[in-house]
Write a protein that holds these residues in place. Sequence first.
Motif, PDB file in Angstrom:
ATOM      1  N   SER A   1       3.091   2.588   6.818  1.00  0.00           N
ATOM      2  CA  SER A   1       2.796   1.278   5.972  1.00  0.00           C
ATOM      3  C   SER A   1       0.908   0.850   6.411  1.00  0.00           C
ATOM      4  O   SER A   1       0.522   0.029   5.925  1.00  0.00           O
ATOM      5  N   GLU A   2       0.752   1.428   7.797  1.00  0.00           N
ATOM      6  CA  GLU A   2      -0.932   1.260   8.160  1.00  0.00           C
ATOM      7  C   GLU A   2      -1.715   2.124   6.941  1.00  0.00           C
ATOM      8  O   GLU A   2      -1.962   2.017   6.876  1.00  0.00           O
ATOM      9  N   ILE A   3      -0.464   3.539   6.692  1.00  0.00           N
ATOM     10  CA  ILE A   3      -1.558   3.884   5.642  1.00  0.00           C
ATOM     11  C   ILE A   3      -2.017   3.445   4.239  1.00  0.00           C
ATOM     12  O   ILE A   3      -2.565   3.589   3.381  1.00  0.00           O
ATOM     13  N   GLU A   4      -0.847   2.910   4.346  1.00  0.00           N
ATOM     14  CA  GLU A   4      -0.369   2.279   2.616  1.00  0.00           C
ATOM     15  C   GLU A   4      -1.545   1.442   2.421  1.00  0.00           C
ATOM     16  O   GLU A   4      -2.351   1.253   1.307  1.00  0.00           O
ATOM     17  N   GLN A   5      -2.166   0.638   3.474  1.00  0.00           N
ATOM     18  CA  GLN A   5      -2.814  -0.368   3.830  1.00  0.00           C
ATOM     19  C   GLN A   5      -4.282  -0.043   4.440  1.00  0.00           C
ATOM     20  O   GLN A   5      -4.967  -0.975   4.273  1.00  0.00           O
ATOM     21  N   ASP A   6      -4.288   0.753   5.017  1.00  0.00           N
ATOM     22  CA  ASP A   6      -5.369   1.187   5.089  1.00  0.00           C
ATOM     23  C   ASP A   6      -6.031   1.139   6.581  1.00  0.00           C
ATOM     24  O   ASP A   6      -7.065   0.922   6.314  1.00  0.00           O
ATOM     25  N   SER A   7      -5.199   0.480   7.313  1.00  0.00           N
ATOM     26  CA  SER A   7      -5.815   0.500   8.594  1.00  0.00           C
ATOM     27  C   SER A   7      -5.631   1.139   8.964  1.00  0.00           C
ATOM     28  O   SER A   7      -5.729   0.741  10.400  1.00  0.00           O
ATOM     29  N   LEU A   8      -5.790   2.009   9.761  1.00  0.00           N
ATOM     30  CA  LEU A   8      -5.733   3.502  10.105  1.00  0.00           C
ATOM     31  C   LEU A   8      -7.184   3.140  11.083  1.00  0.00           C
ATOM     32  O   LEU A   8      -8.009   3.118  10.409  1.00  0.00           O
TER      33      LEU A   8
ATOM     34  N   GLN B   1       6.043   2.515  10.456  1.00  0.00           N
ATOM     35  CA  GLN B   1       4.856   1.412  11.065  1.00  0.00           C
ATOM     36  C   GLN B   1       3.778   2.020  10.532  1.00  0.00           C
ATOM     37  O   GLN B   1       2.444   1.487   9.576  1.00  0.00           O
ATOM     38  N   THR B   2       3.634   3.968  10.653  1.00  0.00           N
ATOM     39  CA  THR B   2       2.695   4.752  10.384  1.00  0.00           C
ATOM     40  C   THR B   2       2.874   4.348   8.971  1.00  0.00           C
ATOM     41  O   THR B   2       1.285   4.764   8.771  1.00  0.00           O
TER      42      THR B   2
ATOM     43  N   GLN C   1       8.594   3.830  13.976  1.00  0.00           N
ATOM     44  CA  GLN C   1       7.689   4.356  14.194  1.00  0.00           C
ATOM     45  C   GLN C   1       6.502   4.834  13.053  1.00  0.00           C
ATOM     46  O   GLN C   1       5.231   4.731  12.460  1.00  0.00           O
TER      47      GLN C   1
END
Length: 84
Positions: free
Chosen positions: A77-84, A74-75, A71
Motif C-alpha cells: 500500500s505504501e509503495i502504491e501511494q509512493d509513501s516510502l 502495508q508495504t 506487513q
Amino acid sequence: MSQNRRRQPTLSASKETDVPRFVPIADVAETLNISSRQAYALVKSGELPAIKVLGGWRIETDELENYIQRQYAQTKSEIEQDSL
C-alpha cells in the motif's frame, strides 16, 4: 482396521510438517531478523498477539504468519501511494 477411527488432534500449526504451534520471542526475532527487544515491543504494542507461559512469551506461528502478511500488505500500500 476400521475406517471410523478418528485422527488424534495435533498441537502443531501445520498438520503436514513438524512446525510447532508456539515459538518463543527469540525465534520470532530470528525469523524477522530483529532483536528480541524489538520483537517484545511488537508483542507489548499488540501488533503481534502472544501469550505468557511460565514467565516466557510465546507467539502462535499462525499469528506470526498473519503479522508478516499484514506487513506485506502495508508495504504494498505504501509503495502504491509512493509513501516510502
